[in-house]
Design a protein around this motif. Sequence first.
Motif, PDB file in Angstrom:
ATOM      1  N   ALA A  50      27.741  59.316  43.196  1.00 42.48           N
ATOM      2  CA  ALA A  50      26.560  58.868  42.456  1.00 42.48           C
ATOM      3  C   ALA A  50      25.862  60.038  41.771  1.00 42.48           C
ATOM      4  O   ALA A  50      26.040  61.199  42.161  1.00 42.48           O
ATOM      5  CB  ALA A  50      25.590  58.183  43.418  1.00 42.48           C
TER       6      ALA A  50
ATOM      7  N   ARG B 111      15.309  71.466  48.783  1.00 45.43           N
ATOM      8  CA  ARG B 111      16.036  70.195  48.869  1.00 45.43           C
ATOM      9  C   ARG B 111      17.537  70.475  48.935  1.00 45.43           C
ATOM     10  O   ARG B 111      18.101  71.126  48.045  1.00 45.43           O
ATOM     11  CB  ARG B 111      15.720  69.337  47.640  1.00 45.43           C
ATOM     12  CG  ARG B 111      16.241  67.955  47.807  1.00 45.43           C
ATOM     13  CD  ARG B 111      15.829  67.019  46.688  1.00 45.43           C
ATOM     14  NE  ARG B 111      16.871  66.014  46.591  1.00 45.43           N
ATOM     15  CZ  ARG B 111      17.790  66.008  45.653  1.00 45.43           C
ATOM     16  NH1 ARG B 111      17.782  66.876  44.693  1.00 45.43           N
ATOM     17  NH2 ARG B 111      18.738  65.098  45.662  1.00 45.43           N
TER      18      ARG B 111
ATOM     19  N   GLU C  38      26.360  79.101  39.618  1.00 46.91           N
ATOM     20  CA  GLU C  38      25.314  79.008  40.644  1.00 46.91           C
ATOM     21  C   GLU C  38      25.745  79.888  41.809  1.00 46.91           C
ATOM     22  O   GLU C  38      26.943  80.039  42.054  1.00 46.91           O
ATOM     23  CB  GLU C  38      25.153  77.572  41.177  1.00 46.91           C
ATOM     24  CG  GLU C  38      24.691  76.551  40.183  1.00 46.91           C
ATOM     25  CD  GLU C  38      23.203  76.627  39.874  1.00 46.91           C
ATOM     26  OE1 GLU C  38      22.510  77.490  40.443  1.00 46.91           O
ATOM     27  OE2 GLU C  38      22.750  75.830  39.039  1.00 46.91           O
TER      28      GLU C  38
ATOM     29  N   SER D  24      28.247  68.458  40.057  1.00 44.42           N
ATOM     30  CA  SER D  24      28.160  69.585  39.111  1.00 44.42           C
ATOM     31  C   SER D  24      27.805  70.870  39.838  1.00 44.42           C
ATOM     32  O   SER D  24      28.355  71.933  39.536  1.00 44.42           O
ATOM     33  CB  SER D  24      27.100  69.306  38.035  1.00 44.42           C
ATOM     34  OG  SER D  24      27.464  68.182  37.277  1.00 44.42           O
TER      35      SER D  24
HETATM   36  N1  ADP Z   1      19.162  74.405  38.666  1.00 43.73           N
HETATM   37  C1  ADP Z   1      18.608  73.403  39.373  1.00 43.73           C
HETATM   38  N2  ADP Z   1      17.329  73.461  39.782  1.00 43.73           N
HETATM   39  C2  ADP Z   1      16.773  72.471  40.522  1.00 43.73           C
HETATM   40  N3  ADP Z   1      17.432  71.363  40.885  1.00 43.73           N
HETATM   41  C3  ADP Z   1      18.720  71.238  40.503  1.00 43.73           C
HETATM   42  C4  ADP Z   1      19.378  72.251  39.734  1.00 43.73           C
HETATM   43  N4  ADP Z   1      20.657  71.855  39.516  1.00 43.73           N
HETATM   44  C5  ADP Z   1      20.778  70.655  40.113  1.00 43.73           C
HETATM   45  N5  ADP Z   1      19.639  70.284  40.709  1.00 43.73           N
HETATM   46  C6  ADP Z   1      19.419  69.049  41.482  1.00 43.73           C
HETATM   47  O1  ADP Z   1      20.447  68.960  42.445  1.00 43.73           O
HETATM   48  C7  ADP Z   1      20.871  67.629  42.585  1.00 43.73           C
HETATM   49  C8  ADP Z   1      22.365  67.555  42.353  1.00 43.73           C
HETATM   50  O2  ADP Z   1      22.599  67.807  40.980  1.00 43.73           O
HETATM   51  P1  ADP Z   1      24.053  67.782  40.360  1.00 43.73           P
HETATM   52  O3  ADP Z   1      24.953  68.690  41.118  1.00 43.73           O
HETATM   53  O4  ADP Z   1      23.882  68.034  38.914  1.00 43.73           O
HETATM   54  O5  ADP Z   1      24.487  66.275  40.642  1.00 43.73           O
HETATM   55  P2  ADP Z   1      25.687  65.426  40.016  1.00 43.73           P
HETATM   56  O6  ADP Z   1      26.479  66.311  39.123  1.00 43.73           O
HETATM   57  O7  ADP Z   1      26.462  64.920  41.186  1.00 43.73           O
HETATM   58  O8  ADP Z   1      25.028  64.295  39.285  1.00 43.73           O
HETATM   59  C9  ADP Z   1      20.043  66.795  41.628  1.00 43.73           C
HETATM   60  O9  ADP Z   1      18.986  66.224  42.323  1.00 43.73           O
HETATM   61  C10 ADP Z   1      19.554  67.807  40.624  1.00 43.73           C
HETATM   62  O10 ADP Z   1      18.324  67.415  40.088  1.00 43.73           O
END
Ligand code: ADP
Length: 277
Positions: free
Chosen positions: A58, A37, A74, A64
């Motif tokens: 959103a 994804r 990451e 993040s």
């Molecule tokens: N380590 C991970 N493993 C799987 N999915 C992740 C991981 N980190 C983030 N995601 C997914 O990536 C998407 C973006 O996450 P994130 O960057 O935390 O969004 P935000 O900080 O804008 O709310 C989300 O759907 C989250 O569930």
Amino acid sequence: MTPTGEVRHVEPPAAPSMDGAGVALAVRGLRKSFAGRTVLDGLDLRLRSGEFLALLGANGCGKSTALRCVVGLETPDGGMIHIHGREAGAARDAESARLRRRTAMVFQQVHLVRRRSVLDNVCAGALGRLPLRHSLTPLLFPRELREEAMACLDRVGLAARAAEPAGRLSGGQQQRVAIARALCQRASIVLADEPVSALDPVAADQVVGLLAELAREQRLAVAAVLHQPSLARRHADRVVGLLDGRVAVDAPAGALTEADLAALYAADRRPAEQEHR
Ligand SMILES: Nc1ncnc2c1ncn2[C@@H]1O[C@H](COP(=O)(O)OP(=O)(O)O)[C@@H](O)[C@H]1O
Ligand SMILES: [Mg+2]
């Protein structure tokens, strides 16, 4: 954002170079997927020294993940990250580690050692550049470091609390200690991920105001993920809005429109709408 979904750039188009004058952080074409994804879909971002950037978007749009890629928490699938004009590669080589030490991250959940003194917590910001024994026995923090940490605490208005256990401070004060720790790390780029989401409005305003002051007075490059557009408008120089892992809005904070916000946060409703089709 424009009605056609193009990026609404209010500033003149950015110069193409990654290391133009004053550019502390340049991210180009950053890509990251989790389990197939796509989360970051070619993200471009530039942050200058002395600039306070508010990052909006959103839940789940990749804010993040973008910050975590910059600090090395990451590993991106593609794209480039330049810190002060030098590429910070994914490899854990000494040069990339040195560059990444110029960046500090501040989180919503403040990671302080609650039983240790406020001053020790600030000193811990310097661990990356100290010999290993200091991380094992913080009592050995050298006097010069303790003086530097004291000056950092003074800068965030908490010098009088230096000797207290960190856990005794309020949420807003603990967040200011975390910012002092970033200063003690001698970071020139501070990335704050929802630093005020757990704080009451007055403390939130104080912490965001402090980040803005540090950007202007100490020429730090500061980017903060905020969920309150009012705080972004009041304190930030520029606002970048992410949508689906790309930049959808890049504008001076004063030029942020209600239409921009509606477009950025409409994404929250999308999965539900799709489910009903
Ligand atoms: N380590 C991970 N493993 C799987 N999915 C992740 C991981 N980190 C983030 N995601 C997914 O990536 C998407 C973006 O996450 P994130 O960057 O935390 O969004 P935000 O900080 O804008 O709310 C989300 O759907 C989250 O569930
Ligand atoms: Mg997040």
